[in-house]
Design an enzyme around this catalytic site. Structure first.
Site, PDB file in Angstrom:
ATOM      1  N   GLY A   1      -0.101  10.709 -11.027  1.00 40.18           N
ATOM      2  CA  GLY A   1       0.072   9.695 -12.054  1.00 40.18           C
ATOM      3  C   GLY A   1       1.221  10.016 -12.985  1.00 40.18           C
ATOM      4  O   GLY A   1       2.229  10.603 -12.581  1.00 40.18           O
TER       5      GLY A   1
ATOM      6  N   GLU B   1      -1.703   4.325  -5.572  1.00 37.29           N
ATOM      7  CA  GLU B   1      -1.916   4.298  -7.017  1.00 37.29           C
ATOM      8  C   GLU B   1      -3.192   5.034  -7.384  1.00 37.29           C
ATOM      9  O   GLU B   1      -3.217   6.248  -7.332  1.00 37.29           O
ATOM     10  CB  GLU B   1      -1.898   2.864  -7.567  1.00 37.29           C
ATOM     11  CG  GLU B   1      -2.155   2.738  -9.052  1.00 37.29           C
ATOM     12  CD  GLU B   1      -1.246   3.578  -9.954  1.00 37.29           C
ATOM     13  OE1 GLU B   1      -1.439   3.534 -11.166  1.00 37.29           O
ATOM     14  OE2 GLU B   1      -0.363   4.281  -9.452  1.00 37.29           O
TER      15      GLU B   1
ATOM     16  N   THR C   1       2.000   6.770  -2.232  1.00 34.92           N
ATOM     17  CA  THR C   1       0.847   6.494  -3.077  1.00 34.92           C
ATOM     18  C   THR C   1       0.130   5.202  -2.705  1.00 34.92           C
ATOM     19  O   THR C   1       0.705   4.331  -2.051  1.00 34.92           O
ATOM     20  CB  THR C   1       1.292   6.413  -4.552  1.00 34.92           C
ATOM     21  OG1 THR C   1       0.149   6.305  -5.393  1.00 34.92           O
ATOM     22  CG2 THR C   1       2.210   5.221  -4.789  1.00 34.92           C
TER      23      THR C   1
ATOM     24  N   THR D   1      -2.047   9.724  -5.324  1.00 29.94           N
ATOM     25  CA  THR D   1      -0.727   9.903  -4.718  1.00 29.94           C
ATOM     26  C   THR D   1      -0.694  11.197  -3.922  1.00 29.94           C
ATOM     27  O   THR D   1      -1.541  12.067  -4.100  1.00 29.94           O
ATOM     28  CB  THR D   1       0.343   9.921  -5.835  1.00 29.94           C
ATOM     29  OG1 THR D   1       0.192   8.761  -6.657  1.00 29.94           O
ATOM     30  CG2 THR D   1       1.758   9.956  -5.292  1.00 29.94           C
TER      31      THR D   1
ATOM     32  N   ARG E   1       8.854   1.316  -2.457  1.00 32.69           N
ATOM     33  CA  ARG E   1       7.919   0.965  -3.521  1.00 32.69           C
ATOM     34  C   ARG E   1       7.370  -0.449  -3.282  1.00 32.69           C
ATOM     35  O   ARG E   1       8.101  -1.352  -2.872  1.00 32.69           O
ATOM     36  CB  ARG E   1       8.657   1.025  -4.846  1.00 32.69           C
ATOM     37  CG  ARG E   1       7.826   0.728  -6.101  1.00 32.69           C
ATOM     38  CD  ARG E   1       6.829   1.800  -6.351  1.00 32.69           C
ATOM     39  NE  ARG E   1       6.349   1.760  -7.756  1.00 32.69           N
ATOM     40  CZ  ARG E   1       5.234   2.338  -8.159  1.00 32.69           C
ATOM     41  NH1 ARG E   1       4.481   2.991  -7.295  1.00 32.69           N
ATOM     42  NH2 ARG E   1       4.874   2.289  -9.425  1.00 32.69           N
TER      43      ARG E   1
ATOM     44  N   SER F   1       6.120   6.987 -11.681  1.00 34.37           N
ATOM     45  CA  SER F   1       6.314   8.360 -12.147  1.00 34.37           C
ATOM     46  C   SER F   1       6.723   9.290 -11.011  1.00 34.37           C
ATOM     47  O   SER F   1       7.066  10.452 -11.263  1.00 34.37           O
ATOM     48  CB  SER F   1       5.022   8.887 -12.772  1.00 34.37           C
ATOM     49  OG  SER F   1       4.671   8.135 -13.910  1.00 34.37           O
TER      50      SER F   1
ATOM     51  N   ASP G   1       0.746  -0.485 -12.277  1.00 35.17           N
ATOM     52  CA  ASP G   1       1.820   0.344 -12.817  1.00 35.17           C
ATOM     53  C   ASP G   1       2.791  -0.476 -13.656  1.00 35.17           C
ATOM     54  O   ASP G   1       3.654   0.082 -14.342  1.00 35.17           O
ATOM     55  CB  ASP G   1       2.583   1.048 -11.691  1.00 35.17           C
ATOM     56  CG  ASP G   1       2.094   2.468 -11.468  1.00 35.17           C
ATOM     57  OD1 ASP G   1       1.172   2.889 -12.179  1.00 35.17           O
ATOM     58  OD2 ASP G   1       2.628   3.148 -10.574  1.00 35.17           O
TER      59      ASP G   1
END
EC number: 2.3.2.2
Length: 609
Positions: free
Chosen positions: A513, A446, A444, A426, A130, A491, A466
């Site tokens: 999303g 985003e 992703t 994503t 991430r 998510s 996010d």
């Protein structure tokens, strides 16, 4: 949780639902040393036989498969598997190809999560790639003149870009479970970038969208405009497109390793683009890129009532929490016996989502920075209590308190309510290799095309939107507020399911999303509860129950009937079209692998021949 098909045939759920050694004369004719050697050889043979027998018992005989959002990316993964690569090797090939052919959804300028299952050891590992906020970011990162910035201004700016984690994730996973040489994994995508790829329907339609062009800078910024809108015209479906700059970037990563991305020219270009964005500069530096680290975490698993184990990524991902909560709550809320109706099954699915989303939105964040009660949220005792709190259709959904339910003191008041939205940009793919290893990977940038800025042939993410742009709510800090080096809540829910005997049963996940939570849960409930095949579960209309509105996909079979049934129950129904799910599912059946690909995208699920 029993696999129980709905009882009625109403359209909305019908569409859903070892030896001694002697001389020839018989006398012993072996010296002491020879006897010892013979005994050792016999023991070694027995050990080898035992090991082979154990290996035979654990041998994987189901085959291999790749399911992803683009046929050329699937072929890249299959090519690696044909060469003897593992699921991790194939995943790197698939994603580098997706970054080329599906740049609106993911790429090396973004990040994501890989859930990896090692068949030989039975271990499940999560590689958290991430994106992180720059070290200089503060909770007020998206505040201006004392006011919270609007989403569009935040999104289309350097302020929204997080430090990309994809390339570092590749290396961490390959070091742990790769088999082929690192350099080999990038060759399919490099070849595609140099020779050209076919522009598929989804990419072409996204670029041609008047609504997208209204908000993004893609057709205004020099590099992205020249690439995606040559001569001012969006790339057409069926056309062939090359990306020499991306090919050169991948060549450098292939030969030099991740350092080619996180230091030197590429890193300097990323940091400059972010910190000199004319709309609103961000705080990212070359030091932020050089200091990026992948977090390797244990999966968050829950065991359902009938023994199926569901494993996904822990916070900051929502997967482990939400998928286990929805399944557990559905099992507690579903009607049984004479009261069992299709409408009741549908209501249980909606109510389970509403309860889960309310808890997810309140508690889930980066657990390296704030306390997240992940284990408590999926504790059976809490789920028993939470199921009794199901909201009436016209009630406002609010979070529960696992601390009170478990007798550990209240938890809810630690945080202010968080209304963070998550935009759909994503991709997800599922892989099982010939050795029985599996990868569920969601990646992703985003929103569509990230923040629109393109460097060295790839787009940069807008992942920091996010975070909650509002750092406090009701005088209390928001768990998902911005902080330096913090990862925003996601998510993304890459998920693996194991049967009661502990064997791999299912690989699933989706983009979309904040709707990802509902999309993935649909496949789990569809397969485990309603007895659907992979493709049948994917094809079910998407139903998303976050907050006070239930979104129902009405341009799919069974959708209009589901919308009407829920409306009659009193829910605030929003009819939707063009849902952005991209579910890719593999199920292990007795006779082999069963795959499914979401018809809402351009993907396929193909077995290794």
């Amino acid at each position: 949780m029993k696999i129980a098909r709905p009882l009625l045939a109403a359209p909305f759920l019908a569409a859903l639902l070892l030896s001694a050694c002697a001389a020839p004369d018989g006398k012993q004719d072996v010296s002491v040393s020879e006897a010892a050697q013979s005994a050792a050889e016999a023991a070694a043979s027995e050990t080898t036989d035992a090991a082979q027998e154990a290996a035979d018992v654990n041998a994987w005989t189901k085959g291999a498969m790749v399911a992803a959002a683009n046929p050329e990316a699937v072929e890249a993964g299959l090519e690696i598997l044909r060469e003897g690569g593992t699921a991790v090797d194939a995943a790197i090939a698939v994603h580098t190809a997706l970054g080329l052919v599906e740049p609106e959804s993911s790429g090396i300028g973004g990040g994501g999560f890989m859930v990896y299952y090692d068949h030989a050891s039975g271990e499940i590992t999560v590689f958290d790639g991430r994106e992180r906020a720059p070290a200089a970011a503060t909770p007020e990162y998206f505040m201006k003149d004392g006011e919270v910035m609007d989403f569009i201004s935040s999104w289309q700016s350097g302020r929204s870009v997080g430090v990309p984690g994809a390339v570092a994730l590749y290396k961490s996973a390959h070091d742990a479970a790769g088999k082929l040489d690192w350099e080999d994994l990038f060759q399919p995508a490099i070849k595609l970038a140099e020779d050209g790829f076919v522009v598929e329907r989804k990419l072409a339609a996204t670029l041609a969208s008047d609504r997208l062009q209204q908000y993004v800078r893609l057709d205004d910024l020099p590099e992205s405009s020249a690439y995606f809108y040559p001569d001012g015209v969006p790339l057409a479906e069926g056309s062939i497109k090359t990306n020499p700059a991306y090919a050169e970037t991948l060549k450098r990563i292939a030969t030099e390793g991740p350092s080619a991305f996180y230091s030197g020219e590429i890193a300097e270009s990323i940091a400059y683009a972010v910190s000199h964005d004319p709309s609103l500069p961000g705080a990212m530096t070359v030091e932020d890129l050089a200091n990026y680290e992948v977090a390797v975490r244990p999966a968050l698993c829950g065991v359902e009532p009938d023994g199926y184990k569901v494993c996904s990524a822990p916070p900051p991902s929502s997967g482990g929490v939400t998928q286990n909560m929805i399944l557990g709550l559905y099992d507690r809320l579903k009607p049984t016996g004479e009261e069992a109706t299709e409408e009741g099954f549908l209501k249980a699915f909606v109510d389970a989502q509403r309860l889960t989303y309310a808890d997810r939105d309140h508690y889930v964040a980066d657990a390296d920075f704030v306390p997240v009660p992940a284990a408590e949220l999926i504790d059976p005792i809490y789920l028993d209590v939470r199921a009794t709190e199901a909201f009436a259709p016209d009630e406002h959904a609010t979070p529960g308190d696992p601390g009170i339910a478990l007798g550990r003191g209240p938890m809810r008041q630690m945080w202010g309510e968080d209304p963070t939205d998550h935009r759909p940009g994503t991709t997800h793919f599922s892989i099982i290799d010939p050795y029985g290893n599996a990868v569920s990977m969601t990646m992703t940038v985003e929103s569509a095309f990230g923040n629109s800025v393109m460097v060295h042939g790839f787009v940069l993410n807008n992942q920091l939107t996010d975070f909650s742009r509002e750092p406090t709510k009701g005088g209390k800090p928001v768990a998902n507020a911005v902080a330096g080096n913090k990862r925003p809540r996601s998510s993304m829910s890459p998920t693996l399911v194991f049967d009661p005997e502990g064997d791999l049963f299912m690989v699933t996940g989706s983009p979309g999303g904040n709707s990802i939570v509902a999309y993935v849960a649909k496949t789990l409930v569809g397969v485990l509860e309603w007895g659907k095949s992979a493709q049948e579960a994917i094809n079910l209309p998407n139903i998303i129950a976050r907050g006070d509105v239930v979104g129902v996909e009405v341009d799919r079979e069974g959708g209009p009937e589901a919308a009407e049934a829920l409306r009659e129950m009193g829910y605030n129904v929003e009819e939707r079209q063009g849902e952005n799910s991209g579910l890719h599912v593999i199920i292990v059946r007795e006779d082999g692998l069963e795959g499914g690909a979401d018809p809402r995208r351009d993907g396929v699920a193909l077995a290794l021949e």
